[in-house]
Design a protein around this motif. Structure first.
Motif, short mmCIF file in Angstrom:
data_model
loop_
_atom_site.label_atom_id
_atom_site.label_comp_id
_atom_site.label_asym_id
_atom_site.label_seq_id
_atom_site.Cartn_x
_atom_site.Cartn_y
_atom_site.Cartn_z
N GLY A 1 0.83 -1.21 0.00
CA GLY A 1 0.00 0.00 0.00
C GLY A 1 0.86 1.26 0.00
O GLY A 1 0.61 2.19 -0.78
N MET A 2 1.89 1.26 0.84
CA MET A 2 2.77 2.43 0.91
C MET A 2 3.56 2.60 -0.39
O MET A 2 3.80 3.72 -0.85
N LEU A 3 3.96 1.47 -0.99
CA LEU A 3 4.69 1.54 -2.26
C LEU A 3 3.81 2.12 -3.37
O LEU A 3 4.27 2.92 -4.20
N ILE A 4 2.52 1.73 -3.36
CA ILE A 4 1.59 2.26 -4.37
C ILE A 4 1.44 3.77 -4.20
O ILE A 4 1.46 4.52 -5.18
N ILE A 5 1.31 4.23 -2.94
CA ILE A 5 1.22 5.70 -2.70
C ILE A 5 2.48 6.37 -3.24
O ILE A 5 2.43 7.40 -3.90
N SER A 6 3.63 5.75 -2.94
CA SER A 6 4.92 6.33 -3.33
C SER A 6 5.07 6.43 -4.85
O SER A 6 5.66 7.38 -5.36
N LEU A 7 4.53 5.43 -5.56
CA LEU A 7 4.70 5.39 -7.02
C LEU A 7 3.61 6.15 -7.78
O LEU A 7 3.75 6.36 -8.99
N ALA A 8 2.53 6.54 -7.08
CA ALA A 8 1.44 7.22 -7.77
C ALA A 8 1.81 8.67 -8.09
O ALA A 8 2.48 9.33 -7.29
N LYS A 9 1.37 9.12 -9.27
CA LYS A 9 1.66 10.50 -9.68
C LYS A 9 0.89 11.49 -8.82
O LYS A 9 -0.13 11.14 -8.22
N GLU A 10 1.34 12.74 -8.82
CA GLU A 10 0.57 13.83 -8.24
C GLU A 10 -0.47 14.28 -9.26
O GLU A 10 -0.43 13.86 -10.41
N LYS A 11 -1.39 15.15 -8.82
CA LYS A 11 -2.41 15.66 -9.76
C LYS A 11 -1.73 16.29 -10.98
O LYS A 11 -2.09 16.02 -12.12
N VAL A 12 -0.74 17.15 -10.71
CA VAL A 12 0.10 17.70 -11.79
C VAL A 12 1.52 17.22 -11.50
O VAL A 12 2.19 17.73 -10.61
N GLU A 13 1.95 16.24 -12.25
CA GLU A 13 3.29 15.67 -12.03
C GLU A 13 4.27 16.37 -12.97
O GLU A 13 4.44 15.97 -14.11
N ASP A 14 4.87 17.44 -12.50
CA ASP A 14 5.79 18.19 -13.36
C ASP A 14 7.22 18.06 -12.83
O ASP A 14 7.50 17.25 -11.95
N MET B 1 17.44 -6.48 12.24
CA MET B 1 16.02 -6.12 12.14
C MET B 1 15.37 -6.84 10.97
O MET B 1 16.05 -7.26 10.04
N GLY B 2 14.05 -6.96 11.05
CA GLY B 2 13.33 -7.63 9.97
C GLY B 2 13.25 -6.76 8.74
O GLY B 2 13.35 -5.54 8.82
N ALA B 3 13.07 -7.43 7.59
CA ALA B 3 12.99 -6.70 6.31
C ALA B 3 11.80 -5.75 6.30
O ALA B 3 11.91 -4.61 5.83
N PHE B 4 10.66 -6.19 6.87
CA PHE B 4 9.46 -5.36 6.81
C PHE B 4 9.61 -4.09 7.67
O PHE B 4 9.11 -3.04 7.30
N GLN B 5 10.31 -4.24 8.80
CA GLN B 5 10.54 -3.08 9.66
C GLN B 5 11.33 -2.01 8.90
O GLN B 5 11.00 -0.83 8.93
N LEU B 6 12.37 -2.47 8.19
CA LEU B 6 13.21 -1.52 7.43
C LEU B 6 12.45 -0.93 6.24
O LEU B 6 12.52 0.27 5.98
N LEU B 7 11.70 -1.80 5.53
CA LEU B 7 10.93 -1.31 4.37
C LEU B 7 9.89 -0.29 4.82
O LEU B 7 9.69 0.74 4.17
N PHE B 8 9.21 -0.61 5.93
CA PHE B 8 8.20 0.32 6.46
C PHE B 8 8.85 1.65 6.79
O PHE B 8 8.34 2.72 6.43
N PHE B 9 10.01 1.60 7.46
CA PHE B 9 10.70 2.83 7.86
C PHE B 9 11.09 3.67 6.64
O PHE B 9 10.85 4.88 6.60
N MET B 10 11.68 3.01 5.63
CA MET B 10 12.14 3.75 4.44
C MET B 10 10.97 4.37 3.68
O MET B 10 11.03 5.53 3.25
N LEU B 11 9.89 3.60 3.53
CA LEU B 11 8.72 4.14 2.82
C LEU B 11 8.07 5.27 3.63
O LEU B 11 7.62 6.27 3.06
N PHE B 12 8.05 5.10 4.94
CA PHE B 12 7.48 6.13 5.81
C PHE B 12 8.28 7.43 5.67
O PHE B 12 7.70 8.51 5.51
N VAL B 13 9.61 7.32 5.71
CA VAL B 13 10.47 8.52 5.58
C VAL B 13 10.27 9.16 4.20
O VAL B 13 10.17 10.38 4.07
N GLN B 14 10.19 8.32 3.16
CA GLN B 14 10.01 8.86 1.80
C GLN B 14 8.70 9.64 1.69
O GLN B 14 8.68 10.78 1.21
#
Lengths: 68, 148
Positions: free
Chosen positions: B66-79, B124-137
């Motif tokens: 879910g977080m990856l999808i948010i991260s990869l989705a365009k903005e309304k105006v992606e310039d 640490m677990g992979a999911f903990q790190l992935l969650f942290f990185m996506l959260f920071v992004q």
């Protein structure tokens, strides 16, 4: 780099939103450029140049800190 | 095919892959998946005495997806401004992710020794790190957009 985007926009009597639509960016991008928070790409600078019918150097100017 | 033509094709292919994004509408899908996974993780933790590990793993996958999808989705105006801010936010996520992975196990040891328990430094677990990185992004991208 400083710019005269706001002045050029006023000459053409355009709002930020109208200018943004004409060159295909968001209003926020125009606002950021005017506040000197974002330096546009060459492509965007040339689009502005075409719209204002002026060379890029007329509304973008290097500052001494850019030359260091 | 000459070497330079091959490199040019490789570069173009790489550029296309780098610029690939999901449509703006996917942002809501990502938000829904993330919210659902967080609520389910909290709910099952509170109300389920012996939560199956398989369920936790599945919910973690949904959360990160879910977080990856948010991260990869365009903005309304992606310039180009959005692209620039997005690049900065990925840089933040990468650097802080590496620092977090290196430092976090030792913080666990420090805190547990202060509390009198004898916990060892563990990876640490992979999911903990992935969650942290996506959260920071996502957080840094939101903050950069707000202040741009």
């Amino acid at each position: 780099m400083k710019n005269r985007l706001k002045v050029e926009r006023a000459i053409l009597d355009l709002t930020q939103e109208e200018l943004a639509q004409k060159i295909g960016v968001s209003r926020q991008t125009i606002s950021s450029i005017e506040k000197n928070r974002y330096v546009p790409s060459t492509v965007l600078a040339l689009k502005l140049s075409r719209l204002f019918e002026k060379p890029v150097n007329d509304f973008f100017e290097l500052e001494p800190s850019d030359l260091e | 095919m000459t070497s330079s033509k091959f490199h040019e094709q490789e570069r173009r292919r790489f550029d296309r892959m780098t610029r690939w994004q999901l449509p703006y509408s996917y942002k809501n899908i990502g938000l829904a998946l993330t919210a659902m996974a967080i609520l389910a993780l909290i709910g099952t933790k509170i109300f389920w005495d012996e939560r199956p590990e398989g369920l936790k793993l599945a919910l973690n996958i949904v959360l990160v997806l879910g977080m990856l999808i948010i991260s990869l989705a365009k903005e309304k105006v992606e310039d180009e401004l959005m692209q620039s801010l997005r690049t900065q936010s990925y840089r933040w996520a990468f650097v802080t992710g590496v620092v977090y992975a290196l430092v976090q196990p030792w913080i666990t040891v420090g805190v547990s020794s202060l509390l009198g328990s004898s916990e060892h430094a563990t990876e640490m677990g992979a999911f903990q790190l992935l969650f942290f990185m996506l959260f920071v992004q996502l957080l840094s991208f939101w903050n950069l957009k707000r202040t741009a």
